[in-house]
Structure formats: structure tokens, C-alpha cells
Enzyme design. Structure first.
Site, PDB file in Angstrom:
ATOM      1  N   GLU A  46       0.849  -1.198   0.000  1.00  0.00           N
ATOM      2  CA  GLU A  46       0.000   0.000   0.000  1.00  0.00           C
ATOM      3  C   GLU A  46       0.882   1.244   0.000  1.00  0.00           C
ATOM      4  OE1 GLU A  46      -3.794   1.748   2.551  1.00  0.00           O
ATOM      5  OE2 GLU A  46      -2.269   0.568   3.597  1.00  0.00           O
ATOM      6  N   LYS A 118      -9.602   1.243  -2.782  1.00  0.00           N
ATOM      7  CA  LYS A 118      -9.838   0.728  -1.433  1.00  0.00           C
ATOM      8  C   LYS A 118     -11.264   1.047  -0.981  1.00  0.00           C
ATOM      9  CE  LYS A 118      -7.663   1.080   3.166  1.00  0.00           C
ATOM     10  NZ  LYS A 118      -6.561   1.788   3.877  1.00  0.00           N
ATOM     11  N   CYS A 159      -5.231  -3.258   2.666  1.00  0.00           N
ATOM     12  CA  CYS A 159      -5.043  -2.941   4.075  1.00  0.00           C
ATOM     13  C   CYS A 159      -6.308  -3.097   4.932  1.00  0.00           C
ATOM     14  CB  CYS A 159      -4.441  -1.548   4.215  1.00  0.00           C
ATOM     15  SG  CYS A 159      -3.582  -1.302   5.801  1.00  0.00           S
TER      16      CYS A 159
END
Length: 279
Positions: A46, A118, A159
């Protein structure tokens, strides 16, 4: 069904800087090393392209995904070395003026095969730390993304998505052989939750989990947990890059282990949606 039975993966751990140029230089070296060891896929963490929490400066650096210098460099590197690159993520401009935490999978010709933004944003209040509100600067993605490859379907995430098991169950049910979870975990949450959650997601889905990570003290003042991990479908840790230092691990994945795990414990097929009776 995967066309190819094995995949040689290079799993990266970085300490990303606050400029695109520095991170491009790092990834240029990583791509050369990965290709030199025969890797077919390089996995980046990330914010591999840019890690800068100075909002004013970042606003001068971040551009639309098609113009992003880091993603363009990754495309060039993939084509030059003939390898696939999972570009981890990098901030790009979104439609509402906020950034998107944006990921791309690039094939060995340099073509982008999939994009993912994301979905679950890191809005948390960890005891002893100032609250973190990712949604102040970033807009959420709107869809899970899975792409077909010669090694079977791959599921994309980033994440904080890790904490939402239903998100990954869908990937498992759709046959994902590999699930990517590039991350920049904080130290307190990394110590407590990182490995156990990654192993859980691999076990629940019967898929390989590849979690490239950020590690160490960054130019913008943050510290990240490290421990980039590769986990097999039975929950075994195949690689762990440790706590502090950037690095690269090259390993071979036996994709037959996906079907073997799912055949032994067919939880993806036998789950039941039942009503909740509260008493």
C-alpha cells in the site's frame, strides 16, 4: 481453473518516501531483482507510489490515475522485464475532489489488467493515539474486483479491507486462487492483529494471501509495522520479511493447494444464512 500450476512470486517490503521519484527508484531496483530471480509477479505494498501525510504538498503531487508517474513507471518496468506487477497502491485523484487509494494489476506487456480502489477506509481511534480519519482525504471505492489470469482468478483488496471477512468470502466463493492485501499497518494494530487476520483470511477462503507491506520510519513521520507475509490456503506462513527493513522474498506457489484445501474443508459451499433469534 488455473492454466498454470505454479507461480513464482516476489513479495516486497518497502519504506516508501514522500515523493514519487524516490519510490520509482526503489521499485525500479525491486523489479530488476525480481526478474533476475525468475519471478513472474512482483507484489508491492500500500502507498508504494507516494506516502505523504502533508495534505497541502500531497495536493500538488497527486494526479489522475492515467497520469500518475508511479503507475506509468510500473507499466514500463513490467514490459521491460516481462513480469506482472501488482502495484500495491498509490493515491490518485477521485471524482469528488478527494483522493482514491488506488491499486492496479499490470501484466507482462505493461497493460493494466485491473484497477481497484480501497473500499473500507481507515477511520479509527486507537487508544493512546490521535484519531485517524482516512475518509477526510480519501473517497471509498465502490466495488470488489477480481480478474482472471493464467494462474486463476485473483481478488484485490487493500489494508483495512482485511477486517471485513465477508468481503473475502465472496472472493473465495468465486474461486480466487490468490488474494492481495497490500498494507501499511500501524505498529499497535500490527502487533496485535496483522498475522492472525491474514492467516484467518487465507484459511476462510482457501486461497493464497499475498500481503506486501510498509516497514520502518517514513519521511512523513509515520512508522509502519512491516512483516510482509505470504500465507498458503491452509494458513501456513510461507514468508515473513520481518519488522524493520525493506526487502524482497521470492517464493514458488503450488496452486494445487487451493483446491486441496477447499476439498478438505468445503466451508465456502456449506455456509448457511440463517435468521438471528434474539432472546
Amino acid at each position: 481453473m488455473a492454466e498454470r500450476a505454479t507461480l513464482r512470486v516476489a513479495l516486497a517490503q518497502m519504506c516508501s518516501a514522500d515523493t514519487h521519484a524516490e519510490n520509482i527508484a526503489t521499485v525500479t531496483d525491486l523489479a530488476a531483482r525480481a526478474a533476475g530471480e525468475g519471478a513472474e509477479l512482483l507484489c508491492l505494498p500500500e502507498v508504494a507510489g507516494l506516502m505523504n501525510r502533508n495534505a497541502e504538498v500531497a495536493r500538488t503531487q497527486v494526479v489522475a490515475s492515467e497520469d500518475d508517474p508511479f503507475l506509468l513507471a510500473c507499466r514500463d518496468l513490467a514490459a521491460a522485464h516481462g513480469i506482472w506487477i501488482h502495484a500495491g497502491s498509490t493515491p490518485v485523484l477521485g471524482p469528488d475532489g478527494r483522493f482514491l487509494n488506488h491499486s492496479a494489476v499490470i501484466d507482462a506487456t505493461g497493460a493494466i489488467r485491473a484497477d481497484y480502489d480501497k473500499v473500507h477506509l481507515f477511520d479509527v481511534a486507537i487508544e493512546g493515539q490521535a484519531p485517524i480519519g482516512e475518509s477526510k482525504r480519501f473517497a471509498p471505492g465502490e466495488a470488489a474486483v477480481m480478474l482472471d489470469t493464467p494462474w486463476g482468478p485473483w481478488g484485490l483488496s487493500i489494508c483495512y479491507d482485511l477486517r471485513f471477512p465477508y468481503f473475502y468470502r465472496r472472493y473465495g466463493q468465486e474461486g480466487a486462487t490468490i488474494i492481495f492485501i497490500p498494507s501499511a499497518f500501524t505498529v499497535p494494530t500490527g502487533q496485535a492483529h496483522w498475522e492472525v487476520l491474514l492467516r484467518a483470511r487465507a484459511i476462510e477462503t482457501g486461497a493464497f494471501v499475498l500481503a506486501a507491506a510498509q516497514a520502518g520510519h517514513h519521511a512523513d513521520g509515520r512508522e509502519t509495522w512491516g512483516h510482509a507475509l505470504a500465507v498458503d490456503p491452509w494458513g501456513k506462513v510461507l514468508a515473513d520479511l520481518g519488522r524493520d527493513a525493506p526487502g524482497l522474498a521470492v517464493l514458488d506457489l503450488d496452486l494445487s493447494r487451493v483446491q486441496a484445501a477447499r476439498a478438505q474443508i468445503p466451508a465456502l459451499k456449506t455456509g448457511r444464512d440463517v435468521p438471528l433469534r434474539r432472546v
